[in-house]
Design a protein around this motif. Structure first.
Motif, mmCIF file in Angstrom:
data_model
loop_
_atom_site.group_PDB
_atom_site.id
_atom_site.type_symbol
_atom_site.label_atom_id
_atom_site.label_comp_id
_atom_site.label_asym_id
_atom_site.label_seq_id
_atom_site.Cartn_x
_atom_site.Cartn_y
_atom_site.Cartn_z
ATOM 1 N N THR A 46 0.837 -1.195 0.000
ATOM 2 C CA THR A 46 0.000 0.000 0.000
ATOM 3 C C THR A 46 0.876 1.250 0.000
ATOM 4 O O THR A 46 1.759 1.382 0.845
ATOM 5 C CB THR A 46 -0.906 0.016 1.239
ATOM 6 N N PRO A 47 0.637 2.181 -0.927
ATOM 7 C CA PRO A 47 1.393 3.437 -0.914
ATOM 8 C C PRO A 47 1.076 4.224 0.361
ATOM 9 O O PRO A 47 -0.066 4.225 0.829
ATOM 10 C CB PRO A 47 0.874 4.195 -2.145
ATOM 11 N N THR A 48 2.073 4.890 0.915
ATOM 12 C CA THR A 48 1.856 5.654 2.138
ATOM 13 C C THR A 48 0.917 6.831 1.882
ATOM 14 O O THR A 48 0.794 7.308 0.759
ATOM 15 C CB THR A 48 3.188 6.185 2.707
ATOM 16 N N SER A 49 0.239 7.269 2.914
ATOM 17 C CA SER A 49 -0.653 8.432 2.952
ATOM 18 C C SER A 49 -2.017 8.210 2.317
ATOM 19 O O SER A 49 -2.807 9.138 2.234
ATOM 20 C CB SER A 49 -0.001 9.663 2.301
ATOM 21 N N TRP A 50 -2.341 7.006 1.864
ATOM 22 C CA TRP A 50 -3.617 6.741 1.195
ATOM 23 C C TRP A 50 -4.492 5.823 2.034
ATOM 24 O O TRP A 50 -4.004 4.920 2.709
ATOM 25 C CB TRP A 50 -3.398 6.111 -0.178
ATOM 26 N N ASN A 51 -5.807 6.044 1.968
ATOM 27 C CA ASN A 51 -6.809 5.205 2.620
ATOM 28 C C ASN A 51 -7.716 4.632 1.534
ATOM 29 O O ASN A 51 -7.821 5.208 0.447
ATOM 30 C CB ASN A 51 -7.650 6.040 3.589
ATOM 31 N N THR A 52 -8.375 3.534 1.826
ATOM 32 C CA THR A 52 -9.283 2.922 0.856
ATOM 33 C C THR A 52 -10.600 2.535 1.512
ATOM 34 O O THR A 52 -10.681 2.399 2.734
ATOM 35 C CB THR A 52 -8.673 1.643 0.235
ATOM 36 N N SER A 53 -11.601 2.342 0.678
ATOM 37 C CA SER A 53 -12.883 1.808 1.105
ATOM 38 C C SER A 53 -13.358 0.845 0.024
ATOM 39 O O SER A 53 -13.436 1.228 -1.152
ATOM 40 C CB SER A 53 -13.892 2.944 1.298
ATOM 41 N N ASN A 54 -13.621 -0.401 0.395
ATOM 42 C CA ASN A 54 -14.087 -1.428 -0.539
ATOM 43 C C ASN A 54 -13.097 -1.659 -1.679
ATOM 44 O O ASN A 54 -13.492 -1.931 -2.812
ATOM 45 C CB ASN A 54 -15.468 -1.070 -1.104
ATOM 46 N N ALA A 55 -11.806 -1.522 -1.382
ATOM 47 C CA ALA A 55 -10.795 -1.674 -2.430
ATOM 48 C C ALA A 55 -9.427 -1.925 -1.809
ATOM 49 O O ALA A 55 -9.231 -1.719 -0.614
ATOM 50 C CB ALA A 55 -10.735 -0.422 -3.296
ATOM 51 N N VAL A 56 -8.501 -2.347 -2.640
ATOM 52 C CA VAL A 56 -7.099 -2.484 -2.257
ATOM 53 C C VAL A 56 -6.298 -1.584 -3.188
ATOM 54 O O VAL A 56 -6.442 -1.658 -4.410
ATOM 55 C CB VAL A 56 -6.612 -3.945 -2.392
ATOM 56 N N LEU A 57 -5.486 -0.713 -2.619
ATOM 57 C CA LEU A 57 -4.591 0.149 -3.389
ATOM 58 C C LEU A 57 -3.174 -0.324 -3.137
ATOM 59 O O LEU A 57 -2.760 -0.457 -1.995
ATOM 60 C CB LEU A 57 -4.744 1.610 -2.954
ATOM 61 N N SER A 58 -2.446 -0.621 -4.210
ATOM 62 C CA SER A 58 -1.083 -1.100 -4.048
ATOM 63 C C SER A 58 -0.164 -0.442 -5.067
ATOM 64 O O SER A 58 -0.604 0.052 -6.098
ATOM 65 C CB SER A 58 -1.026 -2.629 -4.193
ATOM 66 N N GLN A 59 1.129 -0.437 -4.737
ATOM 67 C CA GLN A 59 2.118 0.083 -5.671
ATOM 68 C C GLN A 59 2.309 -0.910 -6.808
ATOM 69 O O GLN A 59 2.310 -2.121 -6.592
ATOM 70 C CB GLN A 59 3.461 0.312 -4.974
ATOM 71 N N ALA A 60 2.469 -0.389 -8.026
ATOM 72 C CA ALA A 60 2.725 -1.231 -9.193
ATOM 73 C C ALA A 60 3.895 -0.641 -9.977
ATOM 74 O O ALA A 60 4.048 0.577 -10.048
ATOM 75 C CB ALA A 60 1.483 -1.301 -10.072
ATOM 76 N N THR A 61 4.706 -1.497 -10.556
ATOM 77 C CA THR A 61 5.877 -1.027 -11.302
ATOM 78 C C THR A 61 5.596 -0.842 -12.784
ATOM 79 O O THR A 61 6.422 -0.286 -13.499
ATOM 80 C CB THR A 61 7.057 -1.990 -11.127
ATOM 81 N N SER A 62 4.436 -1.298 -13.252
ATOM 82 C CA SER A 62 4.117 -1.142 -14.674
ATOM 83 C C SER A 62 2.609 -1.180 -14.839
ATOM 84 O O SER A 62 1.944 -2.003 -14.211
ATOM 85 C CB SER A 62 4.751 -2.277 -15.477
ATOM 86 N N PRO A 63 2.076 -0.293 -15.639
ATOM 87 C CA PRO A 63 2.738 0.831 -16.298
ATOM 88 C C PRO A 63 2.864 1.996 -15.327
ATOM 89 O O PRO A 63 2.154 2.060 -14.324
ATOM 90 C CB PRO A 63 1.783 1.178 -17.435
ATOM 91 N N VAL A 64 3.779 2.919 -15.608
ATOM 92 C CA VAL A 64 3.921 4.131 -14.812
ATOM 93 C C VAL A 64 3.958 5.336 -15.745
ATOM 94 O O VAL A 64 4.343 5.214 -16.908
ATOM 95 C CB VAL A 64 5.181 4.114 -13.921
ATOM 96 N N ARG A 65 3.529 6.467 -15.250
ATOM 97 C CA ARG A 65 3.574 7.702 -16.036
ATOM 98 C C ARG A 65 4.887 8.420 -15.800
ATOM 99 O O ARG A 65 5.478 8.978 -16.693
ATOM 100 C CB ARG A 65 2.400 8.618 -15.664
ATOM 101 N N GLN A 66 5.335 8.426 -14.543
ATOM 102 C CA GLN A 66 6.566 9.105 -14.155
ATOM 103 C C GLN A 66 7.060 8.443 -12.883
ATOM 104 O O GLN A 66 6.266 8.008 -12.059
ATOM 105 C CB GLN A 66 6.258 10.583 -13.918
#
Length: 133
Positions: A46-66
């Motif tokens: 999970t990326p720091t500083s983020w909260n979720t509801s009814n979901a999972v937020l995770s860091q991904a290495t592809s694709p990225v914008r910057q």
């Protein structure tokens, strides 16, 4: 259902003011913490500083914008990720973000801003244009 969140930012737009030779120019400031999803434990965390509801937020290495990471939001329904941002009444703010759909089950994506008073009561709600794929 999955959406890749490439970046998100809210900027405090400071109106132009007269600048004297002795006073520095004011700059717009980024209010979202970790809007590029760069801080966290790495791929799948999970990326720091983020909260979720009814979901999972995770860091991904592809694709990225910057940078090195994007945020991947996974949900089995209508999931959200969010962050509380302090603002000044009467201030002018800009919201910008990039979204990439990577699942046929995603019908639409949009950003929502919920305005709260000092006690946490909802006093306004704004949506960006809904993007239908």
């Amino acid at each position: 259902m999955a959406i890749v969140l490439l970046s998100l930012m809210v900027t405090n737009l400071i109106p132009p003011l007269p600048v004297s030779a002795s006073a520095p120019a004011l700059q717009a400031s980024e209010l979202i913490q970790n809007g590029g999803f760069e801080q966290g434990g790495g791929q799948g965390t999970t990326p720091t500083s983020w909260n979720t509801s009814n979901a999972v937020l995770s860091q991904a290495t592809s694709p990225v914008r910057q940078g090195s990471y994007s945020g991947a939001l996974t949900t089995s329904g209508q999931g959200v990720f969010f962050q509380d941002v302090a603002v000044v009444p009467g201030g002018v703010y800009s919201l910008a973000g990039y979204v990439l759909k990577n699942s046929d089950s995603v019908r639409e994506a949009f950003f929502q801003v919920m305005w709260l008073d000092a006690q946490g009561n909802e006093i306004g709600l704004n949506y960006t244009q809904r993007v239908n794929y």
